[in-house]
Design an enzyme around this catalytic site. Structure first.
Site, PDB file in Angstrom:
ATOM      1  N   LYS A   1     -38.057  29.843 -11.446  1.00 35.78           N
ATOM      2  CA  LYS A   1     -37.082  29.365 -10.321  1.00 35.78           C
ATOM      3  C   LYS A   1     -37.833  28.481  -9.567  1.00 35.78           C
ATOM      4  O   LYS A   1     -37.723  28.302  -8.407  1.00 35.78           O
ATOM      5  CB  LYS A   1     -36.440  30.466  -9.565  1.00 35.78           C
ATOM      6  CG  LYS A   1     -36.049  31.800 -10.410  1.00 35.78           C
ATOM      7  CD  LYS A   1     -35.116  31.144 -11.639  1.00 35.78           C
ATOM      8  CE  LYS A   1     -34.086  30.624 -11.291  1.00 35.78           C
ATOM      9  NZ  LYS A   1     -33.127  29.775 -12.552  1.00 35.78           N
ATOM     10  N   SER A   2     -38.730  27.542 -10.301  1.00 30.27           N
ATOM     11  CA  SER A   2     -39.456  26.573  -9.490  1.00 30.27           C
ATOM     12  C   SER A   2     -39.281  25.336  -9.955  1.00 30.27           C
ATOM     13  O   SER A   2     -39.941  24.007  -9.574  1.00 30.27           O
ATOM     14  CB  SER A   2     -41.132  26.977  -9.365  1.00 30.27           C
ATOM     15  OG  SER A   2     -41.204  28.319  -9.087  1.00 30.27           O
TER      16      SER A   2
ATOM     17  N   THR B   1     -36.684  24.094 -15.368  1.00 32.25           N
ATOM     18  CA  THR B   1     -35.493  23.448 -16.326  1.00 32.25           C
ATOM     19  C   THR B   1     -35.430  21.940 -16.096  1.00 32.25           C
ATOM     20  O   THR B   1     -35.613  21.295 -17.001  1.00 32.25           O
ATOM     21  CB  THR B   1     -34.152  23.997 -16.177  1.00 32.25           C
ATOM     22  OG1 THR B   1     -34.192  25.561 -16.133  1.00 32.25           O
ATOM     23  CG2 THR B   1     -33.109  23.488 -17.054  1.00 32.25           C
ATOM     24  N   TRP B   2     -35.609  21.729 -14.873  1.00 34.29           N
ATOM     25  CA  TRP B   2     -35.592  20.219 -14.564  1.00 34.29           C
ATOM     26  C   TRP B   2     -36.751  19.274 -15.214  1.00 34.29           C
ATOM     27  O   TRP B   2     -36.755  18.311 -15.802  1.00 34.29           O
ATOM     28  CB  TRP B   2     -35.403  19.812 -13.018  1.00 34.29           C
ATOM     29  CG  TRP B   2     -35.123  18.517 -12.639  1.00 34.29           C
ATOM     30  CD1 TRP B   2     -34.708  17.635 -13.162  1.00 34.29           C
ATOM     31  CD2 TRP B   2     -35.754  18.022 -11.343  1.00 34.29           C
ATOM     32  NE1 TRP B   2     -34.668  16.317 -12.567  1.00 34.29           N
ATOM     33  CE2 TRP B   2     -35.540  16.639 -11.308  1.00 34.29           C
ATOM     34  CE3 TRP B   2     -36.422  18.463 -10.196  1.00 34.29           C
ATOM     35  CZ2 TRP B   2     -35.377  15.804 -10.201  1.00 34.29           C
ATOM     36  CZ3 TRP B   2     -36.520  17.733  -9.167  1.00 34.29           C
ATOM     37  CH2 TRP B   2     -36.238  16.382  -9.231  1.00 34.29           C
TER      38      TRP B   2
ATOM     39  N   HIS C   1     -44.911  30.533 -18.121  1.00 33.28           N
ATOM     40  CA  HIS C   1     -44.865  30.983 -16.676  1.00 33.28           C
ATOM     41  C   HIS C   1     -46.205  31.915 -16.519  1.00 33.28           C
ATOM     42  O   HIS C   1     -46.396  32.526 -15.513  1.00 33.28           O
ATOM     43  CB  HIS C   1     -43.600  32.030 -16.760  1.00 33.28           C
ATOM     44  CG  HIS C   1     -42.256  31.439 -16.383  1.00 33.28           C
ATOM     45  ND1 HIS C   1     -42.033  30.166 -15.776  1.00 33.28           N
ATOM     46  CD2 HIS C   1     -41.058  31.750 -16.802  1.00 33.28           C
ATOM     47  CE1 HIS C   1     -41.100  30.188 -15.805  1.00 33.28           C
ATOM     48  NE2 HIS C   1     -40.154  30.643 -16.715  1.00 33.28           N
TER      49      HIS C   1
ATOM     50  N   ARG D   1     -42.899  25.314  -6.087  1.00 32.71           N
ATOM     51  CA  ARG D   1     -41.699  25.041  -5.123  1.00 32.71           C
ATOM     52  C   ARG D   1     -41.904  25.914  -3.982  1.00 32.71           C
ATOM     53  O   ARG D   1     -42.561  26.909  -3.793  1.00 32.71           O
ATOM     54  CB  ARG D   1     -40.562  25.495  -5.816  1.00 32.71           C
ATOM     55  CG  ARG D   1     -39.173  25.159  -5.159  1.00 32.71           C
ATOM     56  CD  ARG D   1     -38.074  25.866  -6.019  1.00 32.71           C
ATOM     57  NE  ARG D   1     -36.849  25.228  -5.435  1.00 32.71           N
ATOM     58  CZ  ARG D   1     -35.718  25.725  -5.991  1.00 32.71           C
ATOM     59  NH1 ARG D   1     -35.509  26.577  -6.885  1.00 32.71           N
ATOM     60  NH2 ARG D   1     -34.567  25.104  -5.339  1.00 32.71           N
TER      61      ARG D   1
ATOM     62  N   SER E   1     -33.570  31.644  -5.020  1.00 38.13           N
ATOM     63  CA  SER E   1     -33.076  31.312  -6.290  1.00 38.13           C
ATOM     64  C   SER E   1     -33.364  32.447  -7.255  1.00 38.13           C
ATOM     65  O   SER E   1     -32.352  32.670  -8.312  1.00 38.13           O
ATOM     66  CB  SER E   1     -33.939  30.098  -7.037  1.00 38.13           C
ATOM     67  OG  SER E   1     -33.453  29.690  -8.358  1.00 38.13           O
TER      68      SER E   1
ATOM     69  N   ARG F   1     -27.881  26.621 -10.256  1.00 42.68           N
ATOM     70  CA  ARG F   1     -26.927  27.079  -9.472  1.00 42.68           C
ATOM     71  C   ARG F   1     -26.722  26.089  -8.174  1.00 42.68           C
ATOM     72  O   ARG F   1     -25.681  25.725  -7.847  1.00 42.68           O
ATOM     73  CB  ARG F   1     -27.470  28.348  -8.631  1.00 42.68           C
ATOM     74  CG  ARG F   1     -26.691  29.180  -7.758  1.00 42.68           C
ATOM     75  CD  ARG F   1     -27.441  30.328  -7.145  1.00 42.68           C
ATOM     76  NE  ARG F   1     -28.674  30.033  -6.376  1.00 42.68           N
ATOM     77  CZ  ARG F   1     -28.408  29.595  -5.057  1.00 42.68           C
ATOM     78  NH1 ARG F   1     -27.261  29.822  -4.356  1.00 42.68           N
ATOM     79  NH2 ARG F   1     -29.593  29.229  -4.225  1.00 42.68           N
TER      80      ARG F   1
END
Length: 351
Positions: free
Chosen positions: A94-95, A98-99, A160, A182, A190, A313
């Protein structure tokens, strides 16, 4: 279990639930989990976010019996062979993983899909970035690992895994690593939403935000503690700046164009003056935008039990202000100041 490393890249593909390869992958998962079950029971454990428990291994908390788990870390440490030309994208969950996957895949493969005839076949127009650029944690289960790049391109992987737990061949071979950090408060928010979306409701009740805040503050989250994970990659980026690029999600959002060019330079695929004049940087940014990726991935599953839309999200900077009390914010600020003391890690603003 097979960790064969063919000399060429395989075409883009995803494993369907009922395919023969998918069945073999699940069989390999069972073998890996069984191989390390005796070690697992010796490890300290804490309450999990998605799974029932997290297990402490080499100073970090991991899930068990999943594709990204303590068992896969152990297996990779024993079997994975890195190549000097590899590129690894390292993040905490969640950092912005994906982007970052989308951006790197699009940068490296931009000429492959440049003309009008082939652009319509660009994987990011149809599929998840997680299908385009795999985690090494999931590759360990495959008889035929998929690398999703041209034969004359670097192998692209994500992970990860904390730096100190990476397979020795990655650390020793001189390959390149890109780390995306992040704001811990946004990571927590997130991860809270992501975990409750995937949490097994038949055996686990939903977690409250207070639950996750308490666990996160103690360092207990998948592949956490957050602060130790960040510090590991930050320190090695100072020691080996030519091989390890340390980025922040906030800077990438604030000045996407210049940071995309910085990524391209680091990857060895710099944008030419002609490409910049033709607005190729903005084309990459548009293809990888949150809005575009969310639309492409609004239906379907990445794999069993994980819908594609679970990875999209908000994608905002500062969403934590909608969840944190002042006391919670001050607590995380205090921990961060203590953990990052003496390090020039400017990852975020408190505003």
């Amino acid at each position: 279990m097979s960790m064969s490393m063919p000399p060429h890249a395989f075409p883009f593909s995803s494993i369907t639930k009922n395919s023969d390869e998918g069945k073999q992958e699940r069989a390999n998962m069972t073998l890996v989990f069984d191989r390390y079950k005796d070690r697992l029971i010796t490890l300290p454990k804490e309450k999990g976010w998605i799974t029932e428990n997290l297990y402490m291994y080499q100073g970090f908390w991991h899930q068990s019996m999943r594709r990204i788990s303590v068992e896969t870390v152990m297996a990779l440490q024993e079997t994975f062979k890195a190549h000097p030309s590899d590129v690894y994208l390292a993040t905490l969950p969640k950092s912005g993983t994906t982007w970052l996957k989308a951006l790197v895949f699009a940068i490296v493969n931009r000429n492959r899909y440049k003309n009008n005839n082939s652009f319509s076949a660009h994987p990011l127009l149809h599929s998840s970035p997680h299908d385009c650029l795999p985690f090494i944690e999931t590759e360990v289960f495959k008889n035929t690992p998929t690398y999703n790049v041209d034969s004359d391109s670097p192998r692209l992987f994500a992970t990860h895994i904390p730096y100190t737990s990476l397979p020795k061949s990655i650390i020793d071979c001189g390959c390149n690593i890109i780390y995306l950090c992040r704001n811990p408060k946004d990571v927590l928010v997130s991860m809270f939403h992501f975990a409750n979306k995937l949490r097994d409701e038949s055996s686990c009740s939903p977690m409250t935000f207070n639950d996750t805040f308490e666990l996160f503050s103690k360092g207990v989250m998948p592949t956490g503690p957050y602060w130790d994970h960040v510090k590991g990659y930050y320190k090695v980026s100072l020691e080996h700046p030519k091989n390890v690029l340390f980025l922040t999600y906030e800077a990438l959002r604030k000045d996407t164009a210049n940071n995309v060019k910085r990524l391209a330079e680091f990857l060895g695929f710099p944008f030419t003056e002609e490409e910049e004049a033709e607005d190729e940087v903005q084309k990459v940014i548009g293809l990888c935008s949150f809005e575009h990726l969310r639309e492409v991935n609004k239906s379907g599953d990445l794999r069993e039990g994980i819908p594609n839309d679970a990875f999209f999200r908000e994608g905002k900077v500062g969403d934590w202000t909608n969840h944190f009390t002042n006391e919670m914010s001050q607590t995380i600020d205090y921990i961060t100041e203590q953990k990052f003391h003496g390090l020039n890690i400017s990852t975020f603003s408190r505003n």
